[in-house]
Design an enzyme around this catalytic site. Structure first.
Site, PDB file in Angstrom:
ATOM      1  N   TYR A   2       0.842  -1.208   0.000  1.00 41.58           N
ATOM      2  CA  TYR A   2       0.000   0.000   0.000  1.00 41.58           C
ATOM      3  C   TYR A   2       0.876   1.258   0.000  1.00 41.58           C
ATOM      4  O   TYR A   2       0.766   2.118  -0.884  1.00 41.58           O
ATOM      5  CB  TYR A   2      -0.930  -0.025   1.220  1.00 41.58           C
ATOM      6  CG  TYR A   2      -1.630   1.284   1.499  1.00 41.58           C
ATOM      7  CD1 TYR A   2      -2.444   1.883   0.545  1.00 41.58           C
ATOM      8  CD2 TYR A   2      -1.467   1.938   2.732  1.00 41.58           C
ATOM      9  CE1 TYR A   2      -3.082   3.092   0.801  1.00 41.58           C
ATOM     10  CE2 TYR A   2      -2.106   3.138   2.993  1.00 41.58           C
ATOM     11  CZ  TYR A   2      -2.902   3.711   2.023  1.00 41.58           C
ATOM     12  OH  TYR A   2      -3.533   4.910   2.283  1.00 41.58           O
ATOM     13  N   ASN A  39      -3.998   8.497  10.365  1.00 42.47           N
ATOM     14  CA  ASN A  39      -5.400   8.127  10.502  1.00 42.47           C
ATOM     15  C   ASN A  39      -6.282   9.362  10.451  1.00 42.47           C
ATOM     16  O   ASN A  39      -6.229  10.198  11.354  1.00 42.47           O
ATOM     17  CB  ASN A  39      -5.617   7.437  11.851  1.00 42.47           C
ATOM     18  CG  ASN A  39      -5.481   5.941  11.745  1.00 42.47           C
ATOM     19  OD1 ASN A  39      -6.347   5.274  11.173  1.00 42.47           O
ATOM     20  ND2 ASN A  39      -4.402   5.406  12.269  1.00 42.47           N
TER      21      ASN A  39
HETATM   22  N1  NAD Z   1      -8.701   7.106   5.895  1.00 46.55           N
HETATM   23  C1  NAD Z   1      -7.488   7.413   6.299  1.00 46.55           C
HETATM   24  O1  NAD Z   1      -7.212   7.470   7.505  1.00 46.55           O
HETATM   25  C2  NAD Z   1      -6.400   7.731   5.283  1.00 46.55           C
HETATM   26  C3  NAD Z   1      -5.120   8.057   5.759  1.00 46.55           C
HETATM   27  C4  NAD Z   1      -4.140   8.395   4.821  1.00 46.55           C
HETATM   28  C5  NAD Z   1      -4.413   8.402   3.474  1.00 46.55           C
HETATM   29  N2  NAD Z   1      -5.656   8.048   3.038  1.00 46.55           N
HETATM   30  C6  NAD Z   1      -5.909   8.070   1.597  1.00 46.55           C
HETATM   31  O2  NAD Z   1      -7.021   8.929   1.371  1.00 46.55           O
HETATM   32  C7  NAD Z   1      -7.810   8.424   0.283  1.00 46.55           C
HETATM   33  C8  NAD Z   1      -9.231   8.241   0.718  1.00 46.55           C
HETATM   34  O3  NAD Z   1      -9.290   7.348   1.831  1.00 46.55           O
HETATM   35  P1  NAD Z   1     -10.684   6.903   2.424  1.00 46.55           P
HETATM   36  O4  NAD Z   1     -10.461   6.437   3.822  1.00 46.55           O
HETATM   37  O5  NAD Z   1     -11.698   7.940   2.153  1.00 46.55           O
HETATM   38  O6  NAD Z   1     -10.956   5.611   1.526  1.00 46.55           O
HETATM   39  P2  NAD Z   1     -12.336   5.093   0.906  1.00 46.55           P
HETATM   40  O7  NAD Z   1     -12.139   3.641   0.600  1.00 46.55           O
HETATM   41  O8  NAD Z   1     -13.484   5.468   1.779  1.00 46.55           O
HETATM   42  O9  NAD Z   1     -12.434   5.913  -0.450  1.00 46.55           O
HETATM   43  C9  NAD Z   1     -11.752   5.532  -1.618  1.00 46.55           C
HETATM   44  C10 NAD Z   1     -12.723   5.637  -2.775  1.00 46.55           C
HETATM   45  O10 NAD Z   1     -12.028   5.282  -3.980  1.00 46.55           O
HETATM   46  C11 NAD Z   1     -12.924   4.533  -4.792  1.00 46.55           C
HETATM   47  N3  NAD Z   1     -12.133   3.692  -5.717  1.00 46.55           N
HETATM   48  C12 NAD Z   1     -11.370   2.624  -5.393  1.00 46.55           C
HETATM   49  N4  NAD Z   1     -10.836   2.097  -6.498  1.00 46.55           N
HETATM   50  C13 NAD Z   1     -11.260   2.859  -7.544  1.00 46.55           C
HETATM   51  C14 NAD Z   1     -11.056   2.804  -8.945  1.00 46.55           C
HETATM   52  N5  NAD Z   1     -10.293   1.858  -9.512  1.00 46.55           N
HETATM   53  N6  NAD Z   1     -11.651   3.730  -9.717  1.00 46.55           N
HETATM   54  C15 NAD Z   1     -12.435   4.708  -9.170  1.00 46.55           C
HETATM   55  N7  NAD Z   1     -12.679   4.800  -7.832  1.00 46.55           N
HETATM   56  C16 NAD Z   1     -12.099   3.881  -7.036  1.00 46.55           C
HETATM   57  C17 NAD Z   1     -13.754   3.721  -3.821  1.00 46.55           C
HETATM   58  O11 NAD Z   1     -14.995   3.288  -4.355  1.00 46.55           O
HETATM   59  C18 NAD Z   1     -13.926   4.696  -2.658  1.00 46.55           C
HETATM   60  O12 NAD Z   1     -15.120   5.432  -2.769  1.00 46.55           O
HETATM   61  C19 NAD Z   1      -7.119   7.145  -0.196  1.00 46.55           C
HETATM   62  O13 NAD Z   1      -6.315   7.485  -1.304  1.00 46.55           O
HETATM   63  C20 NAD Z   1      -6.271   6.733   0.996  1.00 46.55           C
HETATM   64  O14 NAD Z   1      -5.130   6.029   0.565  1.00 46.55           O
HETATM   65  C21 NAD Z   1      -6.646   7.712   3.910  1.00 46.55           C
END
Ligand code: NAD
Length: 214
Positions: free
Chosen positions: A141, A170
Site C-alpha cells: 500500500y 489516521n
Molecule cells: N482514511 C485514512 O485514515 C487515510 C489516511 C491516509 C491516506 N488516506 C488516503 O485517502 C484516500 C481516501 O481514503 P478513504 O479512507 O476515504 O478511503 P475510501 O475507501 O473510503 O475511499 C476511496 C474511494 O475510492 C474509490 N475507488 C477505489 N478504487 C477505484 C477505482 N479503480 N476507480 C475509481 N474509484 C475507485 C472507492 O470506491 C472509494 O469510494 C485514499 O487514497 C487513501 O489512501 C486515507
C-alpha cells in the site's frame, strides 16, 4: 474553480467534495463505487461513475467536467490486503493513477492534490516523523502511494504538472452529513469508538439486569 474529486463516494473524498461546494467551487465526483457509497456524494456535485483504469471514460468525463484542478483520492487502501494481494494495489494505485495522469495531461489539466499516506515512511527510526524524513514503505500500500508520488515529480518536471502530495495518518472526524463507513473497518478511530459503544451497551445491560433483580 471547477474541481474533479476522484474517490468522492468514499470517506474523505465525500467530505472534501462537500467542503469544496460549501466554499463555492463547482465539483465533479468520479468513483467506481467499489468501496464508496453513492449516497455519500454531496447533492451539489455532478457524479460520474467510472474506474480509474478506464481511460475512455476518464477522457469523456474530463471533456464534460472541464476541471481546473483534481483532488485524487480514489485508491485501494487496506494495508493487510495489500500484503496478501499486491497486484491489486499496483493496478489501482499505480496503473490507475498513471491512467488518470495521462488523461489529465491530454486534457490540459495541470493542477493536482494527491491523497498520499504516512505509510510511505514505513517503520520510522524516530517519532514524531518529520515531512522530509526518509521514505521506506513496509507494505505494498505505502509502496504504491510512493510510486505515484514519484511519478508526480517526474511529470511535473517534464510536462509542467503542479502537484502536492498530502501524507496523512489516521483521518478522523465527520461532517454533519457524512462520516466514515468502511467495511471492514480497519482504521483506529472508528474501531476505538465501536469498542466504546459495545462497552457502553454491556454496561447498560448489566445495569438493567442488576436493577431488575433488585
Ligand atoms: N482514511 C485514512 O485514515 C487515510 C489516511 C491516509 C491516506 N488516506 C488516503 O485517502 C484516500 C481516501 O481514503 P478513504 O479512507 O476515504 O478511503 P475510501 O475507501 O473510503 O475511499 C476511496 C474511494 O475510492 C474509490 N475507488 C477505489 N478504487 C477505484 C477505482 N479503480 N476507480 C475509481 N474509484 C475507485 C472507492 O470506491 C472509494 O469510494 C485514499 O487514497 C487513501 O489512501 C486515507
Amino acid at each position: 474553480m471547477r474541481v474533479l474529486v476522484t474517490g468522492a463516494a468514499g470517506y474523505i473524498g465525500s467530505i472534501v467534495a462537500e467542503v469544496l461546494i460549501a466554499r463555492g467551487h463547482t465539483v465533479s465526483a468520479y468513483d467506481d463505487l467499489s468501496e464508496g457509497h453513492r449516497d455519500a456524494v454531496p447533492d451539489g456535485a455532478a457524479f460520474f461513475q467510472g474506474d480509474l483504469l478506464d481511460r475512455a471514460r476518464l477522457d469523456a468525463v474530463l471533456r464534460e467536467a472541464r476541471p481546473d484542478a483534481v483532488v485524487h483520492m480514489a485508491a485501494v487502501c487496506q494495508v493487510g490486503e495489500s500484503v496478501a494481494d499486491p497486484a491489486k494495489y499496483y493496478r489501482v494505485n499505480v496503473l490507475g493513477g498513471l491512467t488518470l495522469l495521462n488523461a489529465l495531461r491530454a486534457a490540459g489539466v495541470a493542477r493536482l492534490v494527491f491523497s498520499s499516506t504516512a505509510a510511505v515512511y514505513g517503520e520510522p527510526a524516530k517519532q514524531p516523523i518529520e515531512e522530509d524524513d526518509p521514505t521506506a514503505p513496509s507494505n505494498p500500500y505505502g509502496e504504491s502511494k510512493l510510486a505515484f508520488e514519484r511519478a508526480l515529480g517526474w511529470y511535473g518536471g517534464a510536462y509542467g504538472l503542479r502537484a502536492v502530495s498530502l501524507r496523512y495518518f489516521n483521518a478522523a472526524g465527520a461532517s454533519a452529513r457524512a462520516g466514515e463507513r468502511h467495511s471492514p473497518e480497519t482504521h483506529l478511530i472508528p474501531i476505538v469508538l465501536q469498542a466504546a459503544v459495545v462497552l457502553l451497551l454491556f454496561a447498560g445491560l448489566a445495569f438493567v439486569r442488576f436493577a431488575v433483580r433488585r
